[in-house]
Design an enzyme around this catalytic site. Structure first.
Site: not given
Length: 162
Positions: A68-69, A72
């Site tokens: 998820h990170e 980004h």
């Protein structure tokens, strides 16, 4: 922390393989506190993760939170800074690169914060509880009046940890 940095590296390798380009690796820390499991700092190429949530949910954390990170930072590298944090660019990476549902939020248990209450008194019989922030403002010279009696509130010297 070794498992965490290895998961970050694997996520980057997967992105590079699927997208056909290389990415600069971020600095990774395990010093995040509070309700967030992880945060990507785009301009600083930094990933911060919550140690407690990592410890308590290690398997899911490595499978979900790390990609998820990383997504980004990869979305930022691919599309620049004018995209929404969980917009279509990020969602596409989550699905096409990492094979994950693009969930915005985790569902890990979040421990309740320990709160400190500072007690102030006026002419009324019941003391008034101040937050640490409001108490700090009093220390910098701000003054507060009771809404009922109009007296200035004065610190009693008592505090409570809840």
């Amino acid at each position: 922390m070794n498992d965490l940095t290895e998961a970050v590296e694997q996520a980057y390798q997967r992105a590079e393989q699927r997208l056909g380009r290389t990415f600069v690796r971020p600095r990774v820390t395990l010093d995040l506190r509070g309700q967030r499991a992880g945060v990507a700092y785009l301009g600083r190429n930094l990933l911060r993760f919550n140690e407690r949530m990592y410890r308590d949910n290690q398997e899911d954390f490595l499978l979900q939170t790390v990609p998820h990170e990383v997504a980004h930072l990869v979305a930022h590298a691919l599309h620049g800074g004018n995209i929404r944090p969980h917009g279509i660019e990020w969602q596409t990476l989550m699905i096409d690169v990492f094979g994950l549902e693009p969930k915005r939020c985790h569902d890990y248990a979040v421990p309740e914060r320990r709160r400190t209450h500072y007690y102030y008194q006026c002419g009324c019989p019941t003391p008034i509880s101040f937050t640490p922030q409001r108490h700090a403002w009093v220390g910098r010279g701000r003054r507060y009046q009771c809404r009922r009696c109009g007296d200035l509130l004065k610190f009693t010297g008592k505090l409570q940890f809840a």
